[in-house]
Design a protein around this motif. Structure first.
Motif, short mmCIF file in Angstrom:
data_model
loop_
_atom_site.label_atom_id
_atom_site.label_comp_id
_atom_site.label_asym_id
_atom_site.label_seq_id
_atom_site.Cartn_x
_atom_site.Cartn_y
_atom_site.Cartn_z
N THR A 347 31.63 35.77 48.85
CA THR A 347 33.04 35.46 49.01
C THR A 347 33.86 35.95 47.84
O THR A 347 35.06 35.92 47.73
CB THR A 347 33.29 34.06 49.03
N SER A 348 33.41 36.68 46.76
CA SER A 348 34.05 37.06 45.42
C SER A 348 35.13 38.35 45.95
O SER A 348 34.65 39.13 46.91
CB SER A 348 33.12 37.68 44.32
N SER A 349 36.09 38.19 45.29
CA SER A 349 36.92 39.60 45.61
C SER A 349 36.55 40.90 44.93
O SER A 349 35.59 40.86 44.19
CB SER A 349 38.62 39.25 45.17
N TRP A 350 37.02 41.98 45.46
CA TRP A 350 36.59 43.24 45.07
C TRP A 350 37.41 43.40 43.75
O TRP A 350 38.42 44.30 43.54
CB TRP A 350 36.87 44.44 46.06
N ASP A 354 36.34 39.35 38.46
CA ASP A 354 35.73 38.14 39.38
C ASP A 354 34.28 38.44 39.69
O ASP A 354 33.41 37.50 39.56
CB ASP A 354 36.53 38.11 40.85
N LEU A 355 33.96 39.81 39.73
CA LEU A 355 32.44 40.31 40.17
C LEU A 355 31.64 39.83 38.79
O LEU A 355 30.64 39.37 38.93
CB LEU A 355 32.47 41.70 40.48
N LYS A 356 32.21 40.13 37.75
CA LYS A 356 31.35 39.93 36.50
C LYS A 356 31.06 38.53 36.23
O LYS A 356 29.98 37.97 35.85
CB LYS A 356 32.05 40.59 35.25
N GLY A 394 41.61 40.24 46.98
CA GLY A 394 42.40 38.81 46.91
C GLY A 394 42.91 38.45 48.27
O GLY A 394 43.34 37.08 48.48
N THR A 395 42.88 39.03 49.38
CA THR A 395 43.28 38.74 50.77
C THR A 395 42.53 37.29 51.09
O THR A 395 41.06 37.38 50.95
CB THR A 395 42.88 39.67 51.91
N ALA A 542 37.03 50.26 30.99
CA ALA A 542 38.36 49.30 31.28
C ALA A 542 38.28 48.15 32.01
O ALA A 542 36.96 48.20 32.55
CB ALA A 542 39.31 50.31 32.01
N ALA A 543 38.98 47.48 32.01
CA ALA A 543 38.71 46.20 32.77
C ALA A 543 38.58 46.04 34.36
O ALA A 543 37.92 45.27 34.73
CB ALA A 543 39.93 45.12 32.56
#
Length: 600
Positions: A347-350, A354-356, A394-395, A542-543
């Motif tokens: 369920t994590s956003s792309w 968030d993934l890290k 984030g949808t 980059a972030a």
């Protein structure tokens, strides 16, 4: 092997210093770790995999005939959704007989033949176990209805007297996951309204009373029945739901309902959808019906049964929508289950940050109990990630996509899905793949309402589209009336025209196809033993980039770079590309692309 390294790269945005952190997030497993600690397991949804007899519904002989596809794909095991005797009110998750095969799928002899053929091909077989509830057509529930209030037969289920002056109100305020009240009142032998029974899902799925010793003994016997037939483990449906809080108190949780692509509160629920679409509990949250501590003694008993069969290990995998992770990993302690689906990752956003965060927290939580993390991106209950990732990051999570909903960007979704899978399969631990994702299948988003069969759609009066879109039969060939699914034109759910483009015969042997990407990822994951490796984050990008190394004392480390940003990024000069989810641009990793590289 984990080593400190620093590289200064020439990057379109300027000089970039990339370095590996000194402390791994996760230490490497033993190279000879048990098979399930690193396995890639492929989910087969039997109704939609392959139809041997032409009735439009997939079956066990069809599965057996197509198993070489999975051998060539490179997975370690298969997991089959239920094929037991069932009236199919919830696509087989309403079981009437746990020891037999529903005629639409075949016979017990067909099951034996399928298990034997899988083992010949080196594939282990995991079957679904549905212990929270049975079908209302199960012999036990029919006996309970006949026996009446106060009977021993009713004690096997959750029968209760109603509230109100005449028992006309449900025993508590619990809501069904599928919409509406979680209680149904029965008509007794005298023709009068009587007790109520609990069903956390559909009314045709009455919940067992897991405090009753006969229920526990029955399921232990069922486990042995299938283990004796050669299965290698069980995926446990609604593993967090068996035990309910004593006294069945009202829940005080805020209720939400998913409508299309957004979660709405009570005020947003359309009047036309009442009462079946009443706002309902979020079953990922802890409440009186979920994640009770008593459930763990059930699984400790099951673990002892599986261990009595010796090696190779037979396993249990939990479908447990449990938060926070500290409670979720209780299900995979050393004397309970072996695996649990990582729904936080699914369920994590792309979004790179968030993934890290979820990868770090997942590995740390699993490590705290000595278990592997088990990664997953799609299954039969969620919108396929090739469609889900076609929306803006984030949808809100959606429960199906209809033709009147905003539509995903199909090309973007596939590009991101390929990158997400490449990231997932680089991570230490196990992983699950859902049938058809190796073809890049999107959800069916234009299915007419009259074809929908998910009980969620009916019980919410269409307010929730439901899960049918991710369950459409597989396309094996671009030609033919059912795209190779079966010998006839019928399919239990209609296949969208676009599925012909994704068919197996359109991708096999085609460089750059999603099928060949999956084969390359799985072959290299096995060759490099990524499932038993360590994980160390790489700084300097980059972030919006996820960069890590997967290390081992047995080989050179593997650098993984997933670029979620808009600008292409560079690899270290001495990085040797092993596989990429999409083509590089002048040696740079473009947007929504993941690369594996040997980094000396």
């Amino acid at each position: 092997m984990t080593r400190s390294a620093t590289q200064t790269l020439t990057h379109p945005l300027g000089d970039l210093e990339v370095r590996e952190e000194t402390t791994p997030v996760h230490a490497a497993d033993r190279p000879d770790a048990a098979w399930w600690r690193q396995a890639v397991i492929y989910q087969i949804y039997p109704r939609s995999w392959a139809d041997a007899d032409g009735d439009g519904i997939g079956d066990l002989p069809g599965i057996t005939s197509r198993l070489p596809h999975l051998r060539a794909l490179g997975v370690d095991a298969i997991w089959l959704s239920p094929f037991y005797t069932s009236p199919q009110a919830d696509a087989g998750y309403d079981v009437a007989d746990y020891r037999d095969v529903d005629p639409i799928f075949g016979t017990l002899a067909d099951a034996d033949a399928m298990i034997a053929r899988a083992h010949e091909l080196g594939l282990k077989v995991i079957v679904d176990m549905v212990p929270n509830h049975s079908s209302d057509e199960h012999v036990w529930f029919q006996a309970a209805l006949s026996a009446g209030p106060g009977s021993a037969e009713r004690e096997r289920y959750m029968f209760r007297e109603g509230r109100g002056e005449h028992g006309e109100l449900p025993p508590n305020n619990w809501e069904s996951v599928f919409g509406g009240a979680a209680w149904t009142r029965v008509t007794e032998a005298d023709g009068l309204p009587g007790q109520w029974y609990l069903h956390l899902f559909d009314p045709k799925q009455p919940d067992f009373n897991w405090e009753h010793p006969e229920v526990r003994a029955e399921f232990e016997s069922i486990l042995r029945f299938w283990l004796d037939r050669g299965v290698d483990g069980f995926r446990v449906d609604v593993a967090h739901g068996l035990i309910k809080q004593q006294g069945l108190p009202d829940t005080e949780e805020e209720r939400t309902v998913m409508l299309g692509h957004a979660e709405h509160d009570d005020d947003a629920t359309p009047a036309a959808a009442q009462p079946e679409d009443a706002p309902r509990i979020d079953h990922t949250k802890r409440s009186p019906m979920w994640d009770q501590d008593g459930v763990h003694e059930v699984y400790r008993a099951w673990r002892r049964i599986l261990e009595s069969y010796g090696t190779p290990d037979r396993i249990l995998c939990a479908e447990a929508w449990v938060e926070p992770q500290e409670r979720a990993v209780k299900y995979v302690r050393s004397d309970e289950m072996h695996q649990a689906f990582n729904f936080d990752f699914l369920t994590s956003s792309w979004i790179a940050e968030d993934l890290k965060a979820v990868i770090t927290s997942s590995l740390q939580a699993a490590d705290s109990v000595g278990a592997p993390s088990t990664w997953v991106l799609s299954n039969h209950d969620v919108v396929r990630h090739a469609s889900r990732l076609g929306f803006a990051p984030g949808t809100p999570r959606m429960n199906g996509i209809s033709a009147t909903d905003p539509q995903p960007d199909r090309a973007l979704g596939l590009r991101r899905a390929r990158a997400a899978t490449a990231l997932m399969l680089s991570l230490p631990g196990g992983a699950y793949i859902y049938q058809g994702e190796e073809l890049g299948l999107p959800d069916s988003t234009d299915m007419p309402a009259e074809f929908r069969q998910d009980p969620t759609f009916a019980r919410t009066n269409g307010a929730e589209t439901g899960r049918d879109g991710c369950r459409v039969p597989m396309p094996w060939s671009a030609d033919g009336p059912s795209l190779g699914f079966g010998p006839g034109a019928n399919t239990w759910l209609p296949q969208p025209d676009v599925y012909a483009h994704y068919a197996v015969d359109q991708q096999e042997g085609v460089a750059g196809s999603t099928l060949e990407l999956y084969r390359a990822l799985l072959a290299n994951r096995r060759r490099l033993s990524l499932g038993t490796g360590s994980l160390t984050w790489v700084d300097g990008y980059a972030a919006d980039v996820v960069a890590l190394t997967n290390g081992s004392d047995q080989r050179e480390r593997v650098l993984v770079v997933a670029n979620l940003g808009d600008a292409p990024v560079a690899l270290p000069e001495d990085a040797e590309v092993v596989v990429a989810s999409g083509p590089l641009e002048d040696g740079l990793v473009p947007s929504d692309t993941t690369v594996w590289a040997i980094w000396s």
